[in-house]
Design a protein around this motif. Structure first.
Motif, PDB file in Angstrom:
ATOM      1  N   GLN A  43       0.966  -1.110  -0.009  1.00 56.10           N
ATOM      2  CA  GLN A  43      -0.006  -0.028   0.111  1.00 56.10           C
ATOM      3  C   GLN A  43       0.788   1.358  -0.049  1.00 56.10           C
ATOM      4  O   GLN A  43       0.643   2.158  -0.627  1.00 56.10           O
ATOM      5  CB  GLN A  43      -0.949   0.114   1.257  1.00 56.10           C
ATOM      6  N   VAL A  44       1.796   1.081   0.962  1.00 53.98           N
ATOM      7  CA  VAL A  44       2.873   2.497   0.704  1.00 53.98           C
ATOM      8  C   VAL A  44       3.350   2.726  -0.491  1.00 53.98           C
ATOM      9  O   VAL A  44       3.671   3.525  -1.011  1.00 53.98           O
ATOM     10  CB  VAL A  44       3.724   2.251   2.118  1.00 53.98           C
ATOM     11  N   GLY A  45       4.071   1.458  -0.985  1.00 52.97           N
ATOM     12  CA  GLY A  45       4.652   1.560  -2.062  1.00 52.97           C
ATOM     13  C   GLY A  45       3.824   1.973  -3.399  1.00 52.97           C
ATOM     14  O   GLY A  45       4.489   2.744  -4.148  1.00 52.97           O
ATOM     15  N   VAL A  46       2.664   1.695  -3.597  1.00 48.14           N
ATOM     16  CA  VAL A  46       1.834   2.282  -4.524  1.00 48.14           C
ATOM     17  C   VAL A  46       1.603   3.785  -4.355  1.00 48.14           C
ATOM     18  O   VAL A  46       1.732   4.466  -5.365  1.00 48.14           O
ATOM     19  CB  VAL A  46       0.233   1.577  -4.644  1.00 48.14           C
ATOM     20  N   ILE A  47       1.367   4.156  -3.248  1.00 48.33           N
ATOM     21  CA  ILE A  47       1.286   5.665  -2.728  1.00 48.33           C
ATOM     22  C   ILE A  47       2.807   6.400  -3.104  1.00 48.33           C
ATOM     23  O   ILE A  47       2.551   7.312  -3.789  1.00 48.33           O
ATOM     24  CB  ILE A  47       0.846   5.976  -1.258  1.00 48.33           C
ATOM     25  N   LEU A  48       3.699   5.767  -3.013  1.00 54.17           N
ATOM     26  CA  LEU A  48       5.001   6.324  -2.995  1.00 54.17           C
ATOM     27  C   LEU A  48       5.291   6.207  -4.849  1.00 54.17           C
ATOM     28  O   LEU A  48       6.627   6.758  -5.221  1.00 54.17           O
ATOM     29  CB  LEU A  48       6.143   5.823  -2.382  1.00 54.17           C
ATOM     30  N   GLY A  49       4.521   5.687  -5.446  1.00 55.66           N
ATOM     31  CA  GLY A  49       4.744   5.536  -7.144  1.00 55.66           C
ATOM     32  C   GLY A  49       5.381   4.403  -7.601  1.00 55.66           C
ATOM     33  O   GLY A  49       5.634   4.347  -8.591  1.00 55.66           O
ATOM     34  N   TYR A  50       5.543   3.321  -6.596  1.00 60.15           N
ATOM     35  CA  TYR A  50       6.275   1.929  -7.068  1.00 60.15           C
ATOM     36  C   TYR A  50       5.064   1.219  -7.772  1.00 60.15           C
ATOM     37  O   TYR A  50       4.021   1.156  -7.495  1.00 60.15           O
ATOM     38  CB  TYR A  50       6.734   1.177  -6.192  1.00 60.15           C
ATOM     39  N   LYS A  51       5.479   0.750  -9.070  1.00 61.95           N
ATOM     40  CA  LYS A  51       4.456  -0.046  -9.616  1.00 61.95           C
ATOM     41  C   LYS A  51       5.057  -1.501  -9.996  1.00 61.95           C
ATOM     42  O   LYS A  51       5.988  -2.030  -9.692  1.00 61.95           O
ATOM     43  CB  LYS A  51       4.160   0.854 -11.051  1.00 61.95           C
ATOM     44  N   GLY A  52       4.047  -1.992 -10.612  1.00 59.58           N
ATOM     45  CA  GLY A  52       4.534  -3.688 -10.995  1.00 59.58           C
ATOM     46  C   GLY A  52       3.792  -4.644  -9.907  1.00 59.58           C
ATOM     47  O   GLY A  52       3.102  -4.365  -9.411  1.00 59.58           O
ATOM     48  N   LYS A  53       4.418  -6.014 -10.011  1.00 57.23           N
ATOM     49  CA  LYS A  53       3.853  -6.987  -9.181  1.00 57.23           C
ATOM     50  C   LYS A  53       4.246  -6.883  -7.909  1.00 57.23           C
ATOM     51  O   LYS A  53       3.724  -7.227  -6.997  1.00 57.23           O
ATOM     52  CB  LYS A  53       4.490  -8.352  -9.857  1.00 57.23           C
ATOM     53  N   SER A  54       5.548  -5.828  -7.697  1.00 56.89           N
ATOM     54  CA  SER A  54       6.021  -5.758  -6.241  1.00 56.89           C
ATOM     55  C   SER A  54       6.064  -4.483  -5.778  1.00 56.89           C
ATOM     56  O   SER A  54       7.402  -3.989  -5.621  1.00 56.89           O
ATOM     57  CB  SER A  54       7.446  -6.823  -6.322  1.00 56.89           C
ATOM     58  N   PRO A  55       5.247  -3.666  -5.530  1.00 53.18           N
ATOM     59  CA  PRO A  55       5.415  -2.318  -5.281  1.00 53.18           C
ATOM     60  C   PRO A  55       6.242  -2.091  -3.793  1.00 53.18           C
ATOM     61  O   PRO A  55       6.536  -1.079  -3.492  1.00 53.18           O
ATOM     62  CB  PRO A  55       3.924  -1.660  -5.338  1.00 53.18           C
ATOM     63  N   HIS A  56       6.098  -3.289  -3.133  1.00 51.46           N
ATOM     64  CA  HIS A  56       6.651  -3.322  -1.804  1.00 51.46           C
ATOM     65  C   HIS A  56       7.987  -3.657  -1.824  1.00 51.46           C
ATOM     66  O   HIS A  56       8.705  -3.333  -0.698  1.00 51.46           O
ATOM     67  CB  HIS A  56       5.929  -4.307  -0.840  1.00 51.46           C
ATOM     68  N   GLY A  57       8.550  -4.054  -2.852  1.00 57.39           N
ATOM     69  CA  GLY A  57      10.174  -4.819  -2.909  1.00 57.39           C
ATOM     70  C   GLY A  57      10.910  -3.580  -2.603  1.00 57.39           C
ATOM     71  O   GLY A  57      11.987  -4.009  -1.805  1.00 57.39           O
TER      72      GLY A  57
END
Length: 65
Positions: A43-57
């Motif tokens: 969830q945090v990754g998506v908000i920070l703009g990370y995309k793809g299968k692993s926005p949390h990576g």
């Protein structure tokens, strides 16, 4: 093992650029915006703009360092 930090110690850590990066601060701000100040890394990754299968990576790697 939990460690209690004073407000002054915590502030010092957040302001120390050798310890806390801009990404760290962005993660903290984003987490704080969630109810109960809890969220999944994805969830945090998506908000920070990370995309793809692993926005949390990238966030998981940041927390391990």
């Amino acid at each position: 093992m939990a460690t209690d930090l004073t407000k002054t110690q915590w502030t010092g850590i957040l302001l120390n650029e050798e310890l806390t990066t801009e990404l760290d601060l962005s993660i903290f701000r984003t987490l704080y915006s969630f109810e109960g100040h809890k969220a999944f890394a994805s969830q945090v990754g998506v908000i920070l703009g990370y995309k793809g299968k692993s926005p949390h990576g990238a966030l998981n790697l940041e927390m391990k360092l």
